[in-house]
Design an enzyme around this catalytic site. Sequence first.
Site, PDB file in Angstrom:
ATOM      1  N   ASP A 111       9.416   2.757  -0.677  1.00 56.73           N
ATOM      2  CA  ASP A 111       8.382   3.434   0.099  1.00 56.73           C
ATOM      3  C   ASP A 111       8.687   3.171   1.575  1.00 56.73           C
ATOM      4  O   ASP A 111       8.355   2.109   2.110  1.00 56.73           O
ATOM      5  CB  ASP A 111       7.000   2.916  -0.292  1.00 56.73           C
TER       6      ASP A 111
ATOM      7  N   LYS B 144       4.745   9.406   8.541  1.00 52.64           N
ATOM      8  CA  LYS B 144       4.642   8.872   9.906  1.00 52.64           C
ATOM      9  C   LYS B 144       5.689   9.432  10.876  1.00 52.64           C
ATOM     10  O   LYS B 144       5.566  10.553  11.345  1.00 52.64           O
ATOM     11  CB  LYS B 144       4.663   7.341   9.851  1.00 52.64           C
TER      12      LYS B 144
ATOM     13  N   TYR C 205       0.868  -1.187   0.000  1.00 56.44           N
ATOM     14  CA  TYR C 205       0.000   0.000   0.000  1.00 56.44           C
ATOM     15  C   TYR C 205       0.898   1.228   0.000  1.00 56.44           C
ATOM     16  O   TYR C 205       1.801   1.336   0.837  1.00 56.44           O
ATOM     17  CB  TYR C 205      -0.892  -0.015   1.241  1.00 56.44           C
TER      18      TYR C 205
HETATM   19  P1  KE4 Z   1      -0.752   8.253   4.408  1.00 55.16           P
HETATM   20  O1  KE4 Z   1      -1.273   8.948   3.189  1.00 55.16           O
HETATM   21  O2  KE4 Z   1      -1.819   7.408   5.107  1.00 55.16           O
HETATM   22  O3  KE4 Z   1      -0.025   9.195   5.372  1.00 55.16           O
HETATM   23  O4  KE4 Z   1       0.422   7.244   3.941  1.00 55.16           O
HETATM   24  C1  KE4 Z   1       0.123   6.276   2.966  1.00 55.16           C
HETATM   25  C2  KE4 Z   1       1.099   5.125   3.106  1.00 55.16           C
HETATM   26  C3  KE4 Z   1       2.129   5.004   2.194  1.00 55.16           C
HETATM   27  N1  KE4 Z   1       3.030   3.998   2.279  1.00 55.16           N
HETATM   28  C4  KE4 Z   1       2.963   3.099   3.285  1.00 55.16           C
HETATM   29  C5  KE4 Z   1       3.994   2.014   3.353  1.00 55.16           C
HETATM   30  C6  KE4 Z   1       1.939   3.178   4.255  1.00 55.16           C
HETATM   31  O5  KE4 Z   1       1.890   2.257   5.252  1.00 55.16           O
HETATM   32  C7  KE4 Z   1       0.987   4.206   4.173  1.00 55.16           C
HETATM   33  C8  KE4 Z   1      -0.151   4.340   5.168  1.00 55.16           C
HETATM   34  N2  KE4 Z   1      -0.284   3.270   6.107  1.00 55.16           N
HETATM   35  C9  KE4 Z   1      -1.615   3.064   6.620  1.00 55.16           C
HETATM   36  C10 KE4 Z   1      -1.545   1.891   7.611  1.00 55.16           C
HETATM   37  N3  KE4 Z   1      -1.488   0.644   6.961  1.00 55.16           N
HETATM   38  C11 KE4 Z   1      -2.174   4.297   7.244  1.00 55.16           C
HETATM   39  C12 KE4 Z   1      -3.413   4.107   8.069  1.00 55.16           C
HETATM   40  C13 KE4 Z   1      -4.649   4.622   7.372  1.00 55.16           C
HETATM   41  O6  KE4 Z   1      -4.807   4.397   6.146  1.00 55.16           O
HETATM   42  O7  KE4 Z   1      -5.463   5.245   8.102  1.00 55.16           O
END
Ligand code: KE4
Length: 429
Positions: free
Chosen positions: A239, A267, A144
């Site tokens: 990523d 994060k 993701y």
């Molecule tokens: P954000 O747009 O949610 O800040 O980041 C996206 C993203 C990109 N790359 C990786 C490896 C990530 O884990 C994420 C976001 N992680 C999720 C948890 N699996 C965020 C939680 C959510 O979607 O509310």
Amino acid sequence: MKYERSSALFDEAYRYIPGGVNSPVRVFKSVGGVPVFMKSAKGAYMKDVDDNTYIDYINSWGPAILGHTHPEVLEAIKKQAENGFSYGTPTELETEIAKFIVENVPNIDQIRMVSSGTEACMSAIRLARGYTQRDKIIKFEGCYHGHSDSFLIKAGSGAATFGNPNSPGVTAGTAKDTLLARYNDVEQVEDLFRHNQGEIAAIIIEPVAGNMGCVLPQNDFLQKLRKLCDENGALLIFDEVMTGFRLAFGGAQEVYGVKADLVTFGKVIGGGLPVGAFAGRNEIMDHLAPKGAVYQAGTLSGNPLAMRAGLTTLQLIKNDANFYQNINKTAETLDFGIGKILNEKNIQHVINRKGSMMSVFFHISSVSNFDEAAEANHSLFNNFFHQLLKNGIYLPPSGYETWFISDAIKQTELEKTLEVLRKFEYSNL
Ligand code: KE4
């Protein structure tokens, strides 16, 4: 545990916010039940609106690596806020955090701040396409990279949790440029390069996957991807939104000794405030506006409060020589403790762990890709989740997510967690 207030608040939220939440993974759709509404968090603990207290193993999905509301980060944010919240102009602070990150992360010369991991990954792909003049990208099933269109193809995290890894609304035109491979399957990647010669701009990968549960690269997988990118003129994008400053100060590049062409962050670098970033060597980053032609922008990019929270967090980590040794040891102790108890209960499981990221898969002996993660017994995970929740242990509400250990989790919390686990009633679901 009582959840009356959470339940009432969820009903009201549902009236005004789609699904009652501002991010789908927060809702307990996969594990079932009412999502718990939190009102405060400190150190290793969160407190919900019914005054139930939990040991937190999500830590805001990664950012709270120091534990919640670290006093020095809190003080730094308060002080920064007295000077204003946002100017929309360059500030010295942005250069300070950019310099700090560039000097501590391998293979990057410049970094561009944005406000989320999605923005970071979306912009990195655009930059890779602009730099290589190619359209296609390779991503891996179960990974993701945020919710921009190019990535919502066999995506992990919430998309996998809710069974819609290919989201409606993504056009066929976009989807055709996203090629898919199985994580840890280098032959599939070789095939994609062979059948799309000269058309692939980049591979984007979570160097340690955290969105299909925690899944580790095996058999020099990352090194082989590096070689394939070099042979085919494509960029390798790590990523590191999850792994950046979590696996090590230099992230997965440092841990695996593999050089990425672009690295994305999120994060931890915001310390809990909205921050994302993408970084690379000058030759690539110089293509980004206003220096180059690849456009990318953001009203709150480099926001002073977020920069101050992030920089203070990173400085605290950097100044603690034992930081990573400590949180990794905590994760190892938890891993071995859970494993021992589940073995005593004859519950077949596998725990994947790297650094302070880990997850438990039930009724399976190994998980190295999304198909295997999907084969695990998620009903049993859901039962496991709720038995721990009602005993004050807060896990990610999905078997497709990673647990994040914070530096605030100590022996007391580990003992309490394992004591709860010993009471886990395993009905053969
Ligand atoms: P954000 O747009 O949610 O800040 O980041 C996206 C993203 C990109 N790359 C990786 C490896 C990530 O884990 C994420 C976001 N992680 C999720 C948890 N699996 C965020 C939680 C959510 O979607 O509310």
